[in-house]
Design a protein around this motif. Structure first.
Motif, short mmCIF file in Angstrom:
data_model
loop_
_atom_site.label_atom_id
_atom_site.label_comp_id
_atom_site.label_asym_id
_atom_site.label_seq_id
_atom_site.Cartn_x
_atom_site.Cartn_y
_atom_site.Cartn_z
N PRO A 137 0.75 -1.24 -0.01
CA PRO A 137 -0.18 -0.09 -0.08
C PRO A 137 0.82 1.23 -0.09
O PRO A 137 1.99 1.50 0.85
CB PRO A 137 -0.84 0.03 1.23
CG PRO A 137 -0.94 -1.53 1.55
CD PRO A 137 0.43 -1.98 0.97
N LYS A 138 0.50 2.20 -0.92
CA LYS A 138 1.30 3.45 -1.05
C LYS A 138 2.55 3.38 -1.43
O LYS A 138 3.53 4.36 -1.16
CB LYS A 138 1.18 4.44 0.38
CG LYS A 138 -0.29 4.57 0.82
CD LYS A 138 -0.33 5.38 2.05
CE LYS A 138 -1.67 5.63 2.79
NZ LYS A 138 -1.80 5.77 3.97
N GLN A 139 3.02 2.48 -2.07
CA GLN A 139 4.22 2.20 -2.50
C GLN A 139 4.17 1.79 -4.10
O GLN A 139 3.16 1.16 -4.37
CB GLN A 139 5.26 1.22 -1.93
CG GLN A 139 5.34 1.61 -0.64
CD GLN A 139 6.23 0.73 0.32
OE1 GLN A 139 7.21 -0.15 -0.38
NE2 GLN A 139 6.11 0.58 1.70
N LYS A 140 5.22 2.04 -5.00
CA LYS A 140 4.93 1.66 -6.12
C LYS A 140 5.03 -0.14 -6.23
O LYS A 140 5.65 -0.67 -5.49
CB LYS A 140 6.28 2.47 -7.24
CG LYS A 140 7.49 1.97 -7.05
CD LYS A 140 8.38 2.63 -8.01
CE LYS A 140 9.87 2.36 -7.80
NZ LYS A 140 10.40 1.26 -8.17
#
Ligand SMILES: Nc1ncnc2c1ncn2[C@@H]1O[C@H](COP(=O)(O)OP(=O)(O)OP(=O)(O)O)[C@@H](O)[C@H]1O
Length: 262
Positions: free
Chosen positions: A13-16
């Motif tokens: 989550p919230k990372q590439k």
């Protein structure tokens, strides 16, 4: 085909996204090694493959069935996951730890009994670790604990074992012990295996197929011999390597030697 991955993609989550369009398949009795530099996503890949983490898109199939359509009991009766040994700190004895491997076969409120003790003792004998039955897991060496975790996985009678760096931190003797065990299970007993490893030479010695990732976005996948060559390893780890062949008794051993940074 015991396990297939179709177009698997994943990002925390919230990372590439770190895993893009992964396609893999593993036949019964084959060993697949997963290689790549630190932090590239090897452990994440193992977890996504078997449903411990959800693919953002794409899917895994176990014996032809989409994992998401299977009951977790059926998944964990078929697959045994062996995490990195150093991530454990439980005050179980060796015997208790091995018995835990039967959990997915017991009913919700069913306690392990005489049958499970007997099975655990027999498995410890088979793996050659009877001496560890009464030893506290917290006091075991890395090699001892790794063998206990393998026994715990096998007592589940799996069709597929997943091993996260099974030989990391082990001395030469224990590395060979563990690798021989994985090879025998796969090639003689038909239990498929997927293992992450930091040692291309070990992958070369036992794995049928290799999957190697790097930070440039390359994904090398195929038979171990075709994938673990000087060019691909150098591109993946940013080191120059020599792949050497030595004959020992009636075997030809391929050794991968890192020589310098690129
Ligand atoms: N639970 C998590 N939440 C967010 N990011 C994570 C989580 N677990 C791992 N990561 C990140 O995802 C990336 C891949 O991690 P992963 O552990 O899969 O790599 P690896 O190739 O197995 O590494 P190593 O060879 O060092 O064991 C890393 O950048 C890591 O920091």
């Amino acid at each position: 085909m015991i396990l297939e991955v179709e177009n698997g993609c994943f990002g925390y989550p919230k990372q590439k996204e770190i895993l893009k369009n992964i396609n893999l398949h593993l036949e019964k009795g084959h060993i697949l090694s997963v290689l790549g530099p630190n932090g590239i996503g090897k452990t994440t890949l193992l977890k996504c493959m078997i449903g411990l983490l959800p693919w953002t898109s794409g899917r895994s199939l176990l014996n032809g069935t989409d994992l998401r359509e299977m009951k977790s009991k059926d998944i964990w009766n078929t697959i045994s996951y062996i995490p990195q040994a150093h991530s454990f700190s439980f005050s179980y004895t060796g015997l208790e730890m091995v018995m835990l491997g039967r959990s997915s076969h017991l009913g919700l409120f069913e306690q392990p009994g005489a049958r499970e003790i007997e099975m655990a003792e027999a498995m410890m004998e088979k793996v050659g670790i009877t001496r560890l039955a009464g030893k506290d897991c917290n006091r075991m060496s890395g090699g001892e604990l790794q063998m206990v975790l393998i026994a715990r996985a096998l007592i589940n009678e799996p069709e597929l074992i997943i091993l996260d760096e099974p030989e990391t931190g082990l001395d030469f003797h224990n590395q060979i012990l563990v690798l021989n065990m994985i090879e025998r299970l796969a090639h003689e007993e038909g239990i498929s295996a997927i293992m992450n490893t930091h040692y291309p030479t070990n992958a070369m010695s036992i794995a049928d197929e290799a999957f190697m990732m790097n930070r440039k976005g390359d994904r090398f996948y195929g038979t171990t011999d075709s994938i673990l060559n000087e060019h691909n390893i150098s591109r993946s780890f940013d080191v120059n390597v020599i792949v050497d062949e030595v004959s020992y008794k009636d075997r030809l051993i391929r050794n991968i030697i890192p020589v310098s940074l690129t």
